[in-house]
Scaffold this active site. Structure first.
Site, PDB file in Angstrom:
ATOM      1  N   TYR A 269      -6.153  -8.210  11.734  1.00  0.00           N
ATOM      2  CA  TYR A 269      -5.496  -8.421  10.954  1.00  0.00           C
ATOM      3  C   TYR A 269      -4.430  -9.691  10.725  1.00  0.00           C
ATOM      4  CZ  TYR A 269      -6.913  -4.115   8.771  1.00  0.00           C
ATOM      5  OH  TYR A 269      -7.497  -3.167   8.448  1.00  0.00           O
TER       6      TYR A 269
ATOM      7  N   ARG B 234      -6.817 -11.838   9.117  1.00  0.00           N
ATOM      8  CA  ARG B 234      -7.113 -11.871   7.746  1.00  0.00           C
ATOM      9  C   ARG B 234      -5.865 -12.302   7.108  1.00  0.00           C
ATOM     10  NH1 ARG B 234     -10.874 -10.526  10.082  1.00  0.00           N
ATOM     11  NH2 ARG B 234     -11.007 -12.515   9.185  1.00  0.00           N
TER      12      ARG B 234
ATOM     13  N   GLN C 246      -7.574  -2.859  -4.868  1.00  0.00           N
ATOM     14  CA  GLN C 246      -8.033  -2.447  -3.459  1.00  0.00           C
ATOM     15  C   GLN C 246      -7.566  -3.474  -2.365  1.00  0.00           C
ATOM     16  OE1 GLN C 246     -12.146  -1.225  -4.588  1.00  0.00           O
ATOM     17  NE2 GLN C 246     -11.513   0.700  -3.432  1.00  0.00           N
ATOM     18  N   ASN C 247      -7.609  -4.769  -2.828  1.00  0.00           N
ATOM     19  CA  ASN C 247      -7.507  -6.011  -1.782  1.00  0.00           C
ATOM     20  C   ASN C 247      -5.979  -5.906  -1.262  1.00  0.00           C
ATOM     21  OD1 ASN C 247     -10.008  -6.376  -2.742  1.00  0.00           O
ATOM     22  ND2 ASN C 247      -9.468  -8.148  -4.227  1.00  0.00           N
TER      23      ASN C 247
ATOM     24  N   HIS D  25      -4.474  -0.206  -1.636  1.00  0.00           N
ATOM     25  CA  HIS D  25      -4.617  -0.099   0.046  1.00  0.00           C
ATOM     26  C   HIS D  25      -3.652  -1.241   0.960  1.00  0.00           C
ATOM     27  CE1 HIS D  25      -8.928   1.046  -0.842  1.00  0.00           C
ATOM     28  NE2 HIS D  25      -7.986   2.053  -1.192  1.00  0.00           N
TER      29      HIS D  25
ATOM     30  N   GLY E 218     -15.724  -6.602  -9.220  1.00  0.00           N
ATOM     31  CA  GLY E 218     -16.170  -6.675  -7.873  1.00  0.00           C
ATOM     32  C   GLY E 218     -15.835  -5.408  -6.945  1.00  0.00           C
TER      33      GLY E 218
ATOM     34  N   SER F  16     -17.516  -1.931  -5.246  1.00  0.00           N
ATOM     35  CA  SER F  16     -18.887  -0.976  -4.967  1.00  0.00           C
ATOM     36  C   SER F  16     -18.381   0.280  -5.668  1.00  0.00           C
ATOM     37  CB  SER F  16     -19.128  -1.182  -3.574  1.00  0.00           C
ATOM     38  OG  SER F  16     -18.267  -0.404  -2.723  1.00  0.00           O
TER      39      SER F  16
HETATM   40  P1  NAD Z   1     -16.760  -3.578  -1.141  1.00  0.00           P
HETATM   41  O1  NAD Z   1     -17.034  -4.557   0.036  1.00  0.00           O
HETATM   42  O2  NAD Z   1     -17.169  -2.148  -1.144  1.00  0.00           O
HETATM   43  O3  NAD Z   1     -17.443  -3.905  -2.369  1.00  0.00           O
HETATM   44  C1  NAD Z   1     -17.570  -5.404  -2.956  1.00  0.00           C
HETATM   45  C2  NAD Z   1     -18.303  -5.382  -4.219  1.00  0.00           C
HETATM   46  O4  NAD Z   1     -18.105  -6.902  -4.696  1.00  0.00           O
HETATM   47  C3  NAD Z   1     -19.754  -5.056  -4.267  1.00  0.00           C
HETATM   48  O5  NAD Z   1     -20.224  -4.394  -5.373  1.00  0.00           O
HETATM   49  C4  NAD Z   1     -20.442  -6.569  -4.371  1.00  0.00           C
HETATM   50  O6  NAD Z   1     -21.640  -6.317  -5.000  1.00  0.00           O
HETATM   51  C5  NAD Z   1     -19.319  -7.321  -5.142  1.00  0.00           C
HETATM   52  N1  NAD Z   1     -19.206  -8.718  -5.143  1.00  0.00           N
HETATM   53  C6  NAD Z   1     -19.405  -9.443  -4.162  1.00  0.00           C
HETATM   54  N2  NAD Z   1     -19.184 -10.768  -4.430  1.00  0.00           N
HETATM   55  C7  NAD Z   1     -18.854 -10.857  -5.641  1.00  0.00           C
HETATM   56  C8  NAD Z   1     -18.565 -11.881  -6.540  1.00  0.00           C
HETATM   57  N3  NAD Z   1     -18.654 -13.258  -6.126  1.00  0.00           N
HETATM   58  N4  NAD Z   1     -18.264 -11.649  -7.794  1.00  0.00           N
HETATM   59  C9  NAD Z   1     -18.381 -10.359  -8.175  1.00  0.00           C
HETATM   60  N5  NAD Z   1     -18.800  -9.194  -7.467  1.00  0.00           N
HETATM   61  C10 NAD Z   1     -18.959  -9.595  -6.121  1.00  0.00           C
HETATM   62  O7  NAD Z   1     -15.619  -3.821  -1.494  1.00  0.00           O
HETATM   63  P2  NAD Z   1     -14.372  -2.935  -2.273  1.00  0.00           P
HETATM   64  O8  NAD Z   1     -15.211  -1.897  -2.907  1.00  0.00           O
HETATM   65  O9  NAD Z   1     -13.333  -3.566  -2.608  1.00  0.00           O
HETATM   66  O10 NAD Z   1     -13.995  -1.974  -0.725  1.00  0.00           O
HETATM   67  C11 NAD Z   1     -13.634  -2.801   0.473  1.00  0.00           C
HETATM   68  C12 NAD Z   1     -12.187  -2.337   1.072  1.00  0.00           C
HETATM   69  O11 NAD Z   1     -11.970  -3.356   2.146  1.00  0.00           O
HETATM   70  C13 NAD Z   1     -11.248  -2.507   0.099  1.00  0.00           C
HETATM   71  O12 NAD Z   1     -10.749  -1.296  -0.109  1.00  0.00           O
HETATM   72  C14 NAD Z   1     -10.067  -3.530   0.697  1.00  0.00           C
HETATM   73  O13 NAD Z   1      -8.963  -2.798   1.089  1.00  0.00           O
HETATM   74  C15 NAD Z   1     -10.747  -3.896   1.952  1.00  0.00           C
HETATM   75  N6  NAD Z   1     -11.199  -5.485   1.656  1.00  0.00           N
HETATM   76  C16 NAD Z   1     -10.300  -6.309   1.265  1.00  0.00           C
HETATM   77  C17 NAD Z   1     -10.435  -7.524   1.077  1.00  0.00           C
HETATM   78  C18 NAD Z   1      -9.430  -8.551   0.605  1.00  0.00           C
HETATM   79  O14 NAD Z   1      -8.229  -8.221   0.235  1.00  0.00           O
HETATM   80  N7  NAD Z   1      -9.683  -9.622  -0.202  1.00  0.00           N
HETATM   81  C19 NAD Z   1     -11.573  -8.194   1.564  1.00  0.00           C
HETATM   82  C20 NAD Z   1     -12.569  -7.240   2.113  1.00  0.00           C
HETATM   83  C21 NAD Z   1     -12.147  -5.897   2.304  1.00  0.00           C
END
Ligand code: NAD
Length: 226
Positions: A53, A56, A86-87, A104, A169, A171
């Site tokens: 983390y 991150r 969720q980010n 999250h 963005g 899944s």
């Molecule tokens: P996920 O990883 O399950 O899914 C990501 C989705 O984004 C997919 O459906 C994919 O097709 C789509 N995607 C990828 N690149 C894209 C783009 N350029 N434009 C549009 N869509 C795009 O992500 P999630 O559903 O958010 O779940 C993952 C968990 O991991 C989250 O709950 C989060 O807490 C954590 N996470 C957070 C971050 C962050 O804060 N930036 C990054 C990675 C994971």
């Protein structure tokens, strides 16, 4: 003013250089999530989780909001916009969004692993072994797999009151957050913007924009304002 809820996932930050993990075979930056994003991982290997983390946080500090974050913020001129994300990054806030619910948690906050009710701001690394005032270890304020999602109830209320619901963005596989999309009132207009949209989206009545977030958001703004 019409109320729009944006429900955003890792995909909206991908173009800012913060990768999703579902796009890379279930690994998050090369790590198995069970080893870095669960309470069990914290008990077994606190140093690894802390370092993961810390990385991150450093990545999120370097990243800049992209046009998708910015367009969402700009829509506040014409709509009552709330972002449920969720980010754990702060790119929505840095783009100018004023109402953001982090389902999250947030990478720029930390708390004790005993009583997590007090949050502290943190921009740098949390040193390994650092303790909170209550004697617990300081951990990032993120919701790990298997932990409760405290903001869920607030998010549900917001979603049930929405006129328009837009997923960007995500899944829609991480529960309970993904369940929000299934609790919309009948007749609410709903869009899904994703480079690789989940096939079930159409069954749930989404108008699908199969594009990356920046392009899809530009299309959406034209649709809403045009
Ligand atoms: P996920 O990883 O399950 O899914 C990501 C989705 O984004 C997919 O459906 C994919 O097709 C789509 N995607 C990828 N690149 C894209 C783009 N350029 N434009 C549009 N869509 C795009 O992500 P999630 O559903 O958010 O779940 C993952 C968990 O991991 C989250 O709950 C989060 O807490 C954590 N996470 C957070 C971050 C962050 O804060 N930036 C990054 C990675 C994971």
């Amino acid at each position: 003013m019409e109320k729009i809820i944006f429900f955003t996932g890792a995909g909206i930050s991908a173009e800012s250089g913060l990768p999703t993990f579902r796009d890379s075979d279930g690994l998050w930056m090369g790590y198995d999530i069970n080893e870095v994003a669960t309470p069990d991982a914290w008990r077994k290997n606190r140093n690894l989780v802390q370092e993961f983390y810390n990385m991150r946080r450093r990545d999120a500090l370097k990243a800049q909001p992209n046009q998708a974050h910015q367009l969402i913020a700009r829509l506040e001129d014409k709509f009552r916009v709330t972002v449920i994300t969720q980010n754990i990054d702060d790119l929505h806030e840095r783009a100018g969004s004023t109402r953001v619910v982090h389902l999250h948690g947030e990478i720029f906050k930390m708390k004790s692993d005993r009583d997590g009710s007090t949050l502290y701001d943190i921009r740098e690394d949390i040193p390994s072994g650092a303790r909170a005032k209550d004697g617990g270890y300081l951990r990032p304020h993120v919701v790990w797999f298997g932990e409760a999602v405290p903001e869920m109830e607030r998010a549900l209320h917001l979603v049930q009151d929405a006129d328009i619901f837009v997923v960007v963005g995500s899944s829609l596989q991480v529960y309970p957050a993904a369940g929000l999309a299934h609790s919309l009132s009948f007749g609410v207009r709903r869009f899904l913007i994703d480079r690789n949209p989940p096939p079930s989206a159409v069954d749930y009545g989404f108008e699908v924009i199969a594009k990356k977030a920046t392009e899809g958001m530009a299309d959406l703004v034209n649709l809403l304002e045009g």
